[in-house]
Design a protein around this motif. Structure first.
Motif, mmCIF file in Angstrom:
data_model
loop_
_atom_site.group_PDB
_atom_site.id
_atom_site.type_symbol
_atom_site.label_atom_id
_atom_site.label_comp_id
_atom_site.label_asym_id
_atom_site.label_seq_id
_atom_site.Cartn_x
_atom_site.Cartn_y
_atom_site.Cartn_z
ATOM 1 N N ARG A 11 0.840 -1.196 0.000
ATOM 2 C CA ARG A 11 0.000 0.000 0.000
ATOM 3 C C ARG A 11 0.878 1.251 0.000
ATOM 4 N NH1 ARG A 11 -4.422 -0.252 -2.159
ATOM 5 N NH2 ARG A 11 -4.784 1.813 -1.247
ATOM 6 N N MET A 12 0.372 2.316 -0.673
ATOM 7 C CA MET A 12 1.094 3.581 -0.725
ATOM 8 C C MET A 12 0.185 4.749 -0.352
ATOM 9 S SD MET A 12 3.565 3.101 -4.068
ATOM 10 C CE MET A 12 4.533 4.567 -3.659
ATOM 11 N N ASP A 13 -0.814 4.501 0.462
ATOM 12 C CA ASP A 13 -1.736 5.563 0.874
ATOM 13 C C ASP A 13 -0.957 6.682 1.563
ATOM 14 O OD1 ASP A 13 -4.461 4.094 0.418
ATOM 15 O OD2 ASP A 13 -3.195 2.680 1.525
ATOM 16 N N GLY A 14 -1.240 7.927 1.149
ATOM 17 C CA GLY A 14 -0.573 9.079 1.730
ATOM 18 C C GLY A 14 0.799 9.363 1.170
ATOM 19 N N ARG A 15 1.260 8.561 0.245
ATOM 20 C CA ARG A 15 2.598 8.752 -0.317
ATOM 21 C C ARG A 15 2.524 9.494 -1.648
ATOM 22 N NH1 ARG A 15 6.167 3.338 0.483
ATOM 23 N NH2 ARG A 15 7.728 4.776 -0.377
ATOM 24 N N VAL A 16 3.626 10.168 -1.964
ATOM 25 C CA VAL A 16 3.709 10.949 -3.201
ATOM 26 C C VAL A 16 4.945 10.482 -3.963
ATOM 27 C CG1 VAL A 16 3.815 13.240 -4.237
ATOM 28 C CG2 VAL A 16 2.662 12.919 -2.031
ATOM 29 N N ALA A 17 4.746 10.096 -5.219
ATOM 30 C CA ALA A 17 5.831 9.543 -6.027
ATOM 31 C C ALA A 17 6.054 10.366 -7.290
ATOM 32 C CB ALA A 17 5.522 8.098 -6.406
ATOM 33 N N LEU A 18 7.277 10.321 -7.760
ATOM 34 C CA LEU A 18 7.637 10.867 -9.071
ATOM 35 C C LEU A 18 8.160 9.714 -9.906
ATOM 36 C CD1 LEU A 18 8.259 13.257 -11.015
ATOM 37 C CD2 LEU A 18 10.495 13.426 -9.915
ATOM 38 N N VAL A 19 7.553 9.491 -11.064
ATOM 39 C CA VAL A 19 7.932 8.401 -11.957
ATOM 40 C C VAL A 19 8.302 8.992 -13.302
ATOM 41 C CG1 VAL A 19 7.199 6.267 -13.087
ATOM 42 C CG2 VAL A 19 6.364 6.809 -10.786
ATOM 43 N N THR A 20 9.514 8.704 -13.776
ATOM 44 C CA THR A 20 9.927 9.167 -15.100
ATOM 45 C C THR A 20 9.691 8.052 -16.123
ATOM 46 O OG1 THR A 20 12.253 8.420 -14.994
ATOM 47 C CG2 THR A 20 11.713 10.567 -13.987
ATOM 48 N N GLY A 21 9.677 8.436 -17.405
ATOM 49 C CA GLY A 21 9.372 7.463 -18.449
ATOM 50 C C GLY A 21 7.954 6.952 -18.340
ATOM 51 N N ALA A 22 7.029 7.845 -17.924
ATOM 52 C CA ALA A 22 5.691 7.432 -17.511
ATOM 53 C C ALA A 22 4.717 7.217 -18.656
ATOM 54 C CB ALA A 22 5.120 8.479 -16.553
ATOM 55 N N SER A 23 5.111 7.469 -19.883
ATOM 56 C CA SER A 23 4.144 7.417 -20.982
ATOM 57 C C SER A 23 3.995 6.041 -21.618
ATOM 58 C CB SER A 23 4.523 8.433 -22.065
ATOM 59 O OG SER A 23 5.789 8.123 -22.618
ATOM 60 N N SER A 24 4.922 5.122 -21.329
ATOM 61 C CA SER A 24 4.826 3.810 -21.967
ATOM 62 C C SER A 24 5.658 2.798 -21.189
ATOM 63 C CB SER A 24 5.315 3.865 -23.427
ATOM 64 O OG SER A 24 6.703 4.166 -23.481
ATOM 65 N N GLY A 25 5.458 1.544 -21.514
ATOM 66 C CA GLY A 25 6.303 0.484 -20.999
ATOM 67 C C GLY A 25 6.325 0.379 -19.494
ATOM 68 N N ILE A 26 7.524 0.213 -18.935
ATOM 69 C CA ILE A 26 7.690 -0.015 -17.507
ATOM 70 C C ILE A 26 7.204 1.183 -16.703
ATOM 71 C CG2 ILE A 26 9.422 -0.324 -15.700
ATOM 72 C CD1 ILE A 26 11.027 -2.018 -17.741
ATOM 73 N N GLY A 27 7.566 2.384 -17.115
ATOM 74 C CA GLY A 27 7.145 3.578 -16.386
ATOM 75 C C GLY A 27 5.637 3.704 -16.311
ATOM 76 N N GLU A 28 4.968 3.460 -17.412
ATOM 77 C CA GLU A 28 3.503 3.531 -17.438
ATOM 78 C C GLU A 28 2.903 2.522 -16.474
ATOM 79 O OE1 GLU A 28 -0.224 2.710 -20.532
ATOM 80 O OE2 GLU A 28 1.854 2.468 -21.208
ATOM 81 N N ALA A 29 3.436 1.291 -16.469
ATOM 82 C CA ALA A 29 2.912 0.254 -15.583
ATOM 83 C C ALA A 29 3.141 0.613 -14.119
ATOM 84 C CB ALA A 29 3.570 -1.090 -15.910
ATOM 85 N N ILE A 30 4.260 1.239 -13.812
ATOM 86 C CA ILE A 30 4.546 1.633 -12.426
ATOM 87 C C ILE A 30 3.583 2.730 -11.984
ATOM 88 C CG2 ILE A 30 6.258 2.741 -10.933
ATOM 89 C CD1 ILE A 30 8.407 1.174 -12.544
ATOM 90 N N VAL A 31 3.294 3.680 -12.854
ATOM 91 C CA VAL A 31 2.322 4.725 -12.511
ATOM 92 C C VAL A 31 0.993 4.082 -12.135
ATOM 93 C CG1 VAL A 31 0.942 6.641 -13.412
ATOM 94 C CG2 VAL A 31 3.399 6.555 -13.867
ATOM 95 N N ARG A 32 0.508 3.169 -12.951
ATOM 96 C CA ARG A 32 -0.789 2.548 -12.677
ATOM 97 C C ARG A 32 -0.750 1.699 -11.402
ATOM 98 N NH1 ARG A 32 -1.462 -0.899 -16.331
ATOM 99 N NH2 ARG A 32 -0.083 -0.414 -18.071
#
Length: 269
Positions: A11-32
């Motif tokens: 769980r990541m409730d209350g957490r704030v993340a920055l994800v690069t490469g977020a438009s496709s592939g691994i980065g996109e999957a991590i965002v979701r």
């Protein structure tokens, strides 16, 4: 601010993340994956509209995802973003997932321009991201995850330029951990083997759809990332290697397009 000693696994409730490469592939999957786990995510990508298409307008309008259309290799843009987040929405988690490769990747084919492209995104981009946000992460005893590659540890078909940048970020992550672990900052390097992402299309001979189905999928790397950042604060997954079970093994990733075992070919036909 999320208490690092009071975090539930997965769980990541209350957490704030920055994800690069977020438009496709691994980065996109991590965002979701982070969204599903309850985090708010700042998504960095050159193609910001693709992030909006992936996560949906509802998540953006609700403030669950904030899209930043910029290039991680742009030093001033990344430092400016870090300063903006420090003022308005400090992060506790950074995932550096932006990465590129080139088709003409043999050493005799690399040009100064293609070399700079690899270094700007794969190496400079990681450093700029860390440099821009480290103070926020340190204050919150947070997490840094760097998506490296198995090619960081031994040469393979990915090319010397790509391998050099992925070895570089592995060294950078190790050095960051040496410097910051006493502050409670956890640094994780994830080294995937063959993953079914758009970067495969850059290969001189892209793998078949049949082969891609047996590759690691972006969601597999996203799951590993979520595990790393939601472990108890006392534990740090320092490095993790992921390979496609039926196609690769540790130390056996040199083939660009591994042959499917006979049993898999038979089941697919």
């Amino acid at each position: 601010m999320s208490d690092p000693n009071d975090r539930a696994f997965g769980r990541m409730d209350g957490r704030v993340a920055l994800v690069t490469g977020a438009s496709s592939g691994i980065g996109e999957a991590i965002v979701r994956s982070f969204l599903d786990a309850g985090a708010r995510v700042h998504a960095v990508a050159r193609r910001g509209m693709m992030v909006e298409d992936s996560v949906g307008l509802e998540a953006i309008e609700a403030g669950r995802v904030v899209v930043h259309a910029l290039d991680v290799g742009d030093k001033e843009a990344m430092l400016s973003l870090g300063a903006e987040l420090e003022r308005s929405d400090p992060i506790d988690t950074l995932v550096c997932a932006a990465g590129v490769n080139v088709t003409a990747r043999r050493m005799a084919e690399l040009t100064p321009e293609s070399w700079e492209q690899l270094v700007d995104t794969n190496l400079h981009g990681v450093f700029f991201s860390i440099r821009a946000t480290l103070g926020q992460i340190r204050e919150r005893a947070g997490d840094v995850v760097v998506i490296s590659s198995v090619t960081a540890t031994w040469p393979d078909h990915a090319g010397g330029g790509y391998g050099a940048t992925k070895s570089g970020v592995l060294g950078l992550a190790r050095g960051l951990s040496i410097d910051e672990h006493m502050n409670g900052v956890r640094v994780t390097s994830i080294l995937p083997g063959i993953v079914n992402t758009p970067i495969l299309d850059k290969r001189p001979i892209p793998p078949s759809d049949e082969l891609r189905a047996w590759c690691l999928q972006p969601e597999d790397v996203a799951t590993a990332t979520l595990v790393a950042v939601t472990m108890p604060a006392r534990a740090n997954v320092a490095e993790m290697t992921l390979v496609a079970t039926r196609l690769q093994a540790l130390g056996k990733t040199q083939l660009a397009n591994p042959e499917l075992p006979d049993a898999l070919r038979a089941s697919a036909s």
